[in-house]
Design an enzyme around this catalytic site. Structure first.
Site, PDB file in Angstrom:
ATOM      1  N   SER A  52      74.758  97.359  45.756  1.00 23.74           N
ATOM      2  CA  SER A  52      74.341  97.648  47.119  1.00 23.74           C
ATOM      3  C   SER A  52      73.864  99.094  47.183  1.00 23.74           C
ATOM      4  O   SER A  52      74.316  99.930  46.379  1.00 23.74           O
ATOM      5  CB  SER A  52      75.554  97.487  48.048  1.00 23.74           C
ATOM      6  OG  SER A  52      75.327  98.122  49.289  1.00 23.74           O
ATOM      7  N   ILE A  96      70.114  93.000  54.019  1.00 23.30           N
ATOM      8  CA  ILE A  96      69.657  91.609  53.929  1.00 23.30           C
ATOM      9  C   ILE A  96      70.390  90.809  55.015  1.00 23.30           C
ATOM     10  O   ILE A  96      71.616  90.934  55.163  1.00 23.30           O
ATOM     11  CB  ILE A  96      69.994  91.009  52.535  1.00 23.30           C
ATOM     12  CG1 ILE A  96      69.496  91.914  51.384  1.00 23.30           C
ATOM     13  CG2 ILE A  96      69.429  89.596  52.415  1.00 23.30           C
ATOM     14  CD1 ILE A  96      68.011  92.128  51.285  1.00 23.30           C
ATOM     15  N   VAL A 155      86.708  83.858  42.575  1.00 23.16           N
ATOM     16  CA  VAL A 155      86.421  84.588  41.336  1.00 23.16           C
ATOM     17  C   VAL A 155      87.559  85.534  40.947  1.00 23.16           C
ATOM     18  O   VAL A 155      87.613  85.971  39.809  1.00 23.16           O
ATOM     19  CB  VAL A 155      85.087  85.385  41.421  1.00 23.16           C
ATOM     20  CG1 VAL A 155      83.899  84.457  41.512  1.00 23.16           C
ATOM     21  CG2 VAL A 155      85.096  86.390  42.573  1.00 23.16           C
ATOM     22  N   ALA A 162      83.323 100.051  44.201  1.00 25.84           N
ATOM     23  CA  ALA A 162      83.141  98.849  43.373  1.00 25.84           C
ATOM     24  C   ALA A 162      81.673  98.666  43.005  1.00 25.84           C
ATOM     25  O   ALA A 162      81.338  98.348  41.857  1.00 25.84           O
ATOM     26  CB  ALA A 162      83.653  97.621  44.122  1.00 25.84           C
ATOM     27  N   LYS A 163      80.806  98.862  43.985  1.00 24.18           N
ATOM     28  CA  LYS A 163      79.375  98.637  43.744  1.00 24.18           C
ATOM     29  C   LYS A 163      78.770  99.736  42.869  1.00 24.18           C
ATOM     30  O   LYS A 163      77.768  99.505  42.183  1.00 24.18           O
ATOM     31  CB  LYS A 163      78.621  98.528  45.067  1.00 24.18           C
ATOM     32  CG  LYS A 163      78.937  97.241  45.859  1.00 24.18           C
ATOM     33  CD  LYS A 163      78.626  95.991  45.072  1.00 24.18           C
ATOM     34  CE  LYS A 163      78.456  94.754  45.940  1.00 24.18           C
ATOM     35  NZ  LYS A 163      78.335  93.517  45.139  1.00 24.18           N
ATOM     36  N   ARG A 180      76.606  80.281  50.046  1.00 23.33           N
ATOM     37  CA  ARG A 180      75.957  80.815  51.247  1.00 23.33           C
ATOM     38  C   ARG A 180      75.055  81.995  50.890  1.00 23.33           C
ATOM     39  O   ARG A 180      75.112  82.506  49.786  1.00 23.33           O
ATOM     40  CB  ARG A 180      76.999  81.393  52.240  1.00 23.33           C
ATOM     41  CG  ARG A 180      77.978  80.461  52.815  1.00 23.33           C
ATOM     42  CD  ARG A 180      78.807  81.190  53.876  1.00 23.33           C
ATOM     43  NE  ARG A 180      79.869  80.335  54.369  1.00 23.33           N
ATOM     44  CZ  ARG A 180      81.047  80.203  53.761  1.00 23.33           C
ATOM     45  NH1 ARG A 180      81.317  80.891  52.673  1.00 23.33           N
ATOM     46  NH2 ARG A 180      81.957  79.392  54.276  1.00 23.33           N
ATOM     47  N   GLY A 197      79.480  82.890  44.175  1.00 24.28           N
ATOM     48  CA  GLY A 197      79.253  83.059  45.609  1.00 24.28           C
ATOM     49  C   GLY A 197      77.958  82.423  46.067  1.00 24.28           C
ATOM     50  O   GLY A 197      77.271  82.952  46.949  1.00 24.28           O
ATOM     51  N   TYR A 204      84.246  99.416  48.872  1.00 26.74           N
ATOM     52  CA  TYR A 204      83.027  98.665  48.514  1.00 26.74           C
ATOM     53  C   TYR A 204      82.042  99.545  47.732  1.00 26.74           C
ATOM     54  O   TYR A 204      81.493  99.129  46.703  1.00 26.74           O
ATOM     55  CB  TYR A 204      82.403  98.160  49.814  1.00 26.74           C
ATOM     56  CG  TYR A 204      81.162  97.320  49.675  1.00 26.74           C
ATOM     57  CD1 TYR A 204      81.224  96.025  49.185  1.00 26.74           C
ATOM     58  CD2 TYR A 204      79.920  97.817  50.083  1.00 26.74           C
ATOM     59  CE1 TYR A 204      80.078  95.247  49.087  1.00 26.74           C
ATOM     60  CE2 TYR A 204      78.768  97.050  49.995  1.00 26.74           C
ATOM     61  CZ  TYR A 204      78.856  95.765  49.496  1.00 26.74           C
ATOM     62  OH  TYR A 204      77.714  94.996  49.402  1.00 26.74           O
ATOM     63  N   ASN A 253      77.467  87.606  41.935  1.00 25.36           N
ATOM     64  CA  ASN A 253      77.028  87.853  43.318  1.00 25.36           C
ATOM     65  C   ASN A 253      78.158  87.781  44.344  1.00 25.36           C
ATOM     66  O   ASN A 253      78.090  88.426  45.388  1.00 25.36           O
ATOM     67  CB  ASN A 253      75.941  86.822  43.651  1.00 25.36           C
ATOM     68  CG  ASN A 253      75.667  86.708  45.139  1.00 25.36           C
ATOM     69  OD1 ASN A 253      74.941  87.524  45.703  1.00 25.36           O
ATOM     70  ND2 ASN A 253      76.261  85.704  45.789  1.00 25.36           N
TER      71      ASN A 253
END
Ligand SMILES: NC(=O)c1ccc[n+]([C@@H]2O[C@H](COP(=O)([O-])OP(=O)(O)OC[C@H]3O[C@@H](n4cnc5c(N)ncnc54)[C@H](O)[C@@H]3O)[C@@H](O)[C@H]2O)c1
Length: 276
Positions: free
Chosen positions: A153, A199, A64, A169-170, A16, A13, A166, A90
């Site tokens: 995160s 961020i 990925v 997963a994190k 960007r 990733g 999310y 990432n």
């Protein structure tokens, strides 16, 4: 003096946002970088920026989550640069809903990109790392400190409304980190997690009317954050602001440099002092 001369780094990733800055930062320290992104153009743009700055990089575009991607990614580092020293997992995005509205497709897509893909990439990296270490030991050389950095995160540490997929997963990636830190200590590989707070990237840009979207694998997904929430960061975050992708990359690079050779299985929060 560049601290990563001769090292080979794989960054997913990195077309960007944070990943791009990680690729540029590692390259500026002398690493040769395999740049991955789902989108071909941004991946090539990152490679171009590294080459123009005098560094060394190639692109390995693709998702990925594709079957066979992990093996192709690892092999591209071996073919182009002769091995593998650093892996930064990432790549990712968000696809939010409150739990009662979250579909199986939404759950699976986010678990796949943030957890299954890093697992597959590290599984594919194992034979290469093991072989390199065997050769180094047979030649009587010191085994260098190799590095894995998995990106998490604060949502994975403290949960977040609308992010059951999310956050799960994190949170899971910290388990993968700790397990591989135990499995790969014998190869002198350190495995750590960096968990970001807020961020500023396209995922978190201000969006008053909720109309910011990204296109990921044929889906148009709503992203962005209410400007009031961004304003609220001034009080919620001790440093009083969101972080930049460059600052985020700085935290990742700490775990890639020789200074962190005896730090493993840790989660570093890069969130301007935000506490969970
Ligand atoms: N921005 C934040 O505040 C924040 C906070 C916590 C964690 N993170 C994590 O940081 C990482 C980077 O996010 P970002 O904010 O830089 O986002 P970004 O959208 O700016 O960059 C992510 C990049 O990953 C790529 N990508 C997405 N899915 C992919 C796939 N299947 N295969 C290959 N590439 C893929 C995208 O094309 C994009 O170029 C993500 O894992 C994200 O969850 C970000």
């Amino acid at each position: 003096m560049a601290k990563l001369n001769g090292k080979i780094a794989l960054v997913t990733g990195s077309g960007r946002g944070i990943g791009r800055e990680v690729a540029l930062k590692l390259a500026s320290e002398g690493a040769s970088v395999v740049v991955n992104d789902l989108d071909h153009e941004p991946a090539h743009e990152t490679v171009q920026a590294i080459l123009e700055a005098g560094g060394s990089a190639i692109a390995c575009s693709g998702s990925v989550v594709e079957d066979g991607f992990a093996e192709r990614f690892v092999q591209s580092g071996v073919d182009a640069f002769g091995g593998l020293d650093i892996v930064v997992n990432n790549a990712g995005y968000t696809w939010d809903s409150v739990v009662q509205k979250m579909t199986d497709e939404q759950w699976d897509a986010i678990i796949d990109v943030h957890l299954k893909a890093p697992f597959r990439i590290l599984r594919a990296a194992q034979p290469v790392i093991s072989q390199q270490v065997k050769a180094e030991r047979a030649a009587g050389e010191a085994v260098p400190g190799r590095k894995v950095v998995n990106i998490s995160s604060v949502a994975g540490l403290g949960g977040n409304v609308g992010q059951a997929n999310y956050a799960s997963a994190k949170a899971g990636i910290t388990g993968l980190t700790k397990t591989l830190a135990k499995e790969w200590g014998r190869y002198n590989v350190t495995v750590n997690t960096v968990a970001f707070g807020f961020i500023l990237t396209r995922l978190t840009e201000a969006s008053a009317d909720g109309d910011s979207t990204i296109d990921v694998e044929g889906r148009t997904l709503q992203v962005g954050v209410n400007p009031e929430l961004l304003e609220g960061l001034k009080t919620a975050v001790p440093l009083g602001r969101a972080g930049t992708p460059e600052e985020a990359a700085g935290a990742v690079s700490l775990f890639c440099l020789p200074e962190s050779d005896y730090v493993s299985a840790q989660t570093l929060i890069c969130g301007g002092g935000l506490m969970i």
